[in-house]
Design a protein around this motif. Structure first.
Motif, PDB file in Angstrom:
ATOM      1  N   TYR A  56       0.812  -1.214   0.000  1.00 31.07           N
ATOM      2  CA  TYR A  56       0.000   0.000   0.000  1.00 31.07           C
ATOM      3  C   TYR A  56       0.843   1.261   0.000  1.00 31.07           C
ATOM      4  O   TYR A  56       0.384   2.315  -0.411  1.00 31.07           O
ATOM      5  CB  TYR A  56      -0.965  -0.002   1.183  1.00 31.07           C
ATOM      6  CG  TYR A  56      -0.332   0.372   2.497  1.00 31.07           C
ATOM      7  CD1 TYR A  56      -0.384   1.684   2.959  1.00 31.07           C
ATOM      8  CD2 TYR A  56       0.321  -0.563   3.276  1.00 31.07           C
ATOM      9  CE1 TYR A  56       0.200   2.040   4.147  1.00 31.07           C
ATOM     10  CE2 TYR A  56       0.906  -0.215   4.466  1.00 31.07           C
ATOM     11  CZ  TYR A  56       0.836   1.086   4.899  1.00 31.07           C
ATOM     12  OH  TYR A  56       1.415   1.437   6.079  1.00 31.07           O
TER      13      TYR A  56
ATOM     14  N   ASP B  91      -4.526  -3.916   2.622  1.00 29.27           N
ATOM     15  CA  ASP B  91      -5.166  -4.330   3.861  1.00 29.27           C
ATOM     16  C   ASP B  91      -5.826  -3.127   4.514  1.00 29.27           C
ATOM     17  O   ASP B  91      -5.664  -1.998   4.057  1.00 29.27           O
ATOM     18  CB  ASP B  91      -4.136  -4.957   4.801  1.00 29.27           C
ATOM     19  CG  ASP B  91      -4.760  -5.997   5.710  1.00 29.27           C
ATOM     20  OD1 ASP B  91      -5.996  -6.020   5.852  1.00 29.27           O
ATOM     21  OD2 ASP B  91      -4.005  -6.789   6.291  1.00 29.27           O
ATOM     22  N   HIS B  92      -6.557  -3.379   5.590  1.00 30.89           N
ATOM     23  CA  HIS B  92      -7.221  -2.294   6.313  1.00 30.89           C
ATOM     24  C   HIS B  92      -7.134  -2.516   7.811  1.00 30.89           C
ATOM     25  O   HIS B  92      -8.082  -2.319   8.544  1.00 30.89           O
ATOM     26  CB  HIS B  92      -8.672  -2.119   5.850  1.00 30.89           C
ATOM     27  CG  HIS B  92      -9.448  -3.387   5.728  1.00 30.89           C
ATOM     28  ND1 HIS B  92      -9.989  -4.055   6.802  1.00 30.89           N
ATOM     29  CD2 HIS B  92      -9.764  -4.117   4.641  1.00 30.89           C
ATOM     30  CE1 HIS B  92     -10.611  -5.136   6.377  1.00 30.89           C
ATOM     31  NE2 HIS B  92     -10.486  -5.205   5.061  1.00 30.89           N
ATOM     32  N   GLU B  93      -5.947  -2.912   8.257  1.00 33.18           N
ATOM     33  CA  GLU B  93      -5.707  -3.101   9.689  1.00 33.18           C
ATOM     34  C   GLU B  93      -5.332  -1.789  10.367  1.00 33.18           C
ATOM     35  O   GLU B  93      -5.648  -1.577  11.527  1.00 33.18           O
ATOM     36  CB  GLU B  93      -4.599  -4.142   9.911  1.00 33.18           C
ATOM     37  CG  GLU B  93      -4.960  -5.532   9.415  1.00 33.18           C
ATOM     38  CD  GLU B  93      -6.148  -6.131  10.137  1.00 33.18           C
ATOM     39  OE1 GLU B  93      -6.246  -5.970  11.372  1.00 33.18           O
ATOM     40  OE2 GLU B  93      -6.994  -6.750   9.459  1.00 33.18           O
ATOM     41  N   GLU B  94      -4.637  -0.929   9.658  1.00 26.86           N
ATOM     42  CA  GLU B  94      -4.199   0.358  10.197  1.00 26.86           C
ATOM     43  C   GLU B  94      -4.957   1.472   9.479  1.00 26.86           C
ATOM     44  O   GLU B  94      -5.392   1.311   8.344  1.00 26.86           O
ATOM     45  CB  GLU B  94      -2.691   0.557   9.978  1.00 26.86           C
ATOM     46  CG  GLU B  94      -1.825  -0.557  10.556  1.00 26.86           C
ATOM     47  CD  GLU B  94      -1.836  -0.585  12.075  1.00 26.86           C
ATOM     48  OE1 GLU B  94      -1.997   0.483  12.694  1.00 26.86           O
ATOM     49  OE2 GLU B  94      -1.701  -1.698  12.636  1.00 26.86           O
ATOM     50  N   VAL B  95      -5.083   2.624  10.135  1.00 31.74           N
ATOM     51  CA  VAL B  95      -5.835   3.750   9.572  1.00 31.74           C
ATOM     52  C   VAL B  95      -5.290   4.158   8.213  1.00 31.74           C
ATOM     53  O   VAL B  95      -6.052   4.355   7.266  1.00 31.74           O
ATOM     54  CB  VAL B  95      -5.826   4.952  10.553  1.00 31.74           C
ATOM     55  CG1 VAL B  95      -6.462   6.174   9.914  1.00 31.74           C
ATOM     56  CG2 VAL B  95      -6.524   4.588  11.847  1.00 31.74           C
ATOM     57  N   GLU B  96      -3.973   4.259   8.095  1.00 27.75           N
ATOM     58  CA  GLU B  96      -3.362   4.671   6.825  1.00 27.75           C
ATOM     59  C   GLU B  96      -3.645   3.649   5.725  1.00 27.75           C
ATOM     60  O   GLU B  96      -3.943   4.003   4.594  1.00 27.75           O
ATOM     61  CB  GLU B  96      -1.858   4.859   7.013  1.00 27.75           C
ATOM     62  CG  GLU B  96      -1.163   5.403   5.780  1.00 27.75           C
ATOM     63  CD  GLU B  96       0.312   5.605   6.025  1.00 27.75           C
ATOM     64  OE1 GLU B  96       1.086   4.641   5.836  1.00 27.75           O
ATOM     65  OE2 GLU B  96       0.696   6.726   6.396  1.00 27.75           O
ATOM     66  N   GLU B  97      -3.524   2.371   6.064  1.00 23.69           N
ATOM     67  CA  GLU B  97      -3.798   1.307   5.096  1.00 23.69           C
ATOM     68  C   GLU B  97      -5.261   1.364   4.643  1.00 23.69           C
ATOM     69  O   GLU B  97      -5.556   1.208   3.463  1.00 23.69           O
ATOM     70  CB  GLU B  97      -3.557  -0.071   5.710  1.00 23.69           C
ATOM     71  CG  GLU B  97      -2.137  -0.399   6.024  1.00 23.69           C
ATOM     72  CD  GLU B  97      -2.023  -1.730   6.761  1.00 23.69           C
ATOM     73  OE1 GLU B  97      -1.054  -2.439   6.488  1.00 23.69           O
ATOM     74  OE2 GLU B  97      -2.889  -2.047   7.590  1.00 23.69           O
ATOM     75  N   THR B  98      -6.162   1.561   5.594  1.00 22.71           N
ATOM     76  CA  THR B  98      -7.591   1.599   5.291  1.00 22.71           C
ATOM     77  C   THR B  98      -7.903   2.719   4.311  1.00 22.71           C
ATOM     78  O   THR B  98      -8.601   2.508   3.321  1.00 22.71           O
ATOM     79  CB  THR B  98      -8.408   1.778   6.584  1.00 22.71           C
ATOM     80  OG1 THR B  98      -8.128   0.681   7.457  1.00 22.71           O
ATOM     81  CG2 THR B  98      -9.898   1.837   6.293  1.00 22.71           C
TER      82      THR B  98
END
Length: 169
Positions: free
Chosen positions: A75, A133-140
């Motif tokens: 990402y 992925d969407h585990e962390e705010v930035e990734e989401t």
């Protein structure tokens, strides 16, 4: 290429329509020659998979099972889908499972077409196969931005804001 296994009876024509439009998402990501296995099922089947592989004993809308050890699209690489040397030709990059039962309910809830909801789930699953992925705010935020950009090119109606969607995956 999408290898479809349609084990649901709720919407018999959805699989063929989805594959036709979902190929475009592969093309947008530069994966015209990649292979993705797509299973369309009901809530009971996806709940069984969710319990077995994620230890979450409830249905969900989409599951992804990547086959490659390294992410195709970290990402942090920005808008570039991935370098040309990482494009996968004739390689199974993973499996995506969509519950058509949940897809139909969500389409009704968010007032858009069933095919557009199925495409949203497909794109979400496909991006997981690529390493998003969407585990962390930035990734989401980054993953949702990519989803929206792809969906704007392949759906028939204006997509719903992804920030309004439930996200329990």
């Amino acid at each position: 290429m999408i290898e479809l296994l349609d084990e649901q009876e709720i919407r018999p024509m959805l699989g063929a329509l989805l594959v036709e439009k979902a190929e475009r998402a592969l093309s947008i990501l530069g994966l015209e020659n990649a292979i993705v296995s797509l299973l369309l099922c009901d809530d009971a089947a996806i709940q069984e998979l969710n319990a077995r592989w994620r230890q979450i004993d409830r249905p969900t809308d989409v599951l992804s099972f990547p086959m490659l050890e390294e992410a195709l699209v970290p990402y942090i690489e920005g808008e570039q889908p991935w370098p040309d040397d990482q494009k996968q030709a004739d390689t199974l990059i993973g499996d995506i499972v969509i519950s058509v039962e949940t897809c139909v309910r969500q389409a009704e809830e968010w007032k858009h077409t069933e095919i557009d909801e199925a495409l949203r789930l497909w794109v979400h699953g496909l991006l997981h196969l690529c390493g998003y992925d969407h585990e962390e705010v930035e990734e989401t935020a980054f993953m949702r931005q990519r989803e929206e950009a792809i969906l704007q090119q392949i759906t028939s109606t204006q997509t719903i804001p992804l920030t309004t969607l439930h996200d329990d995956r």
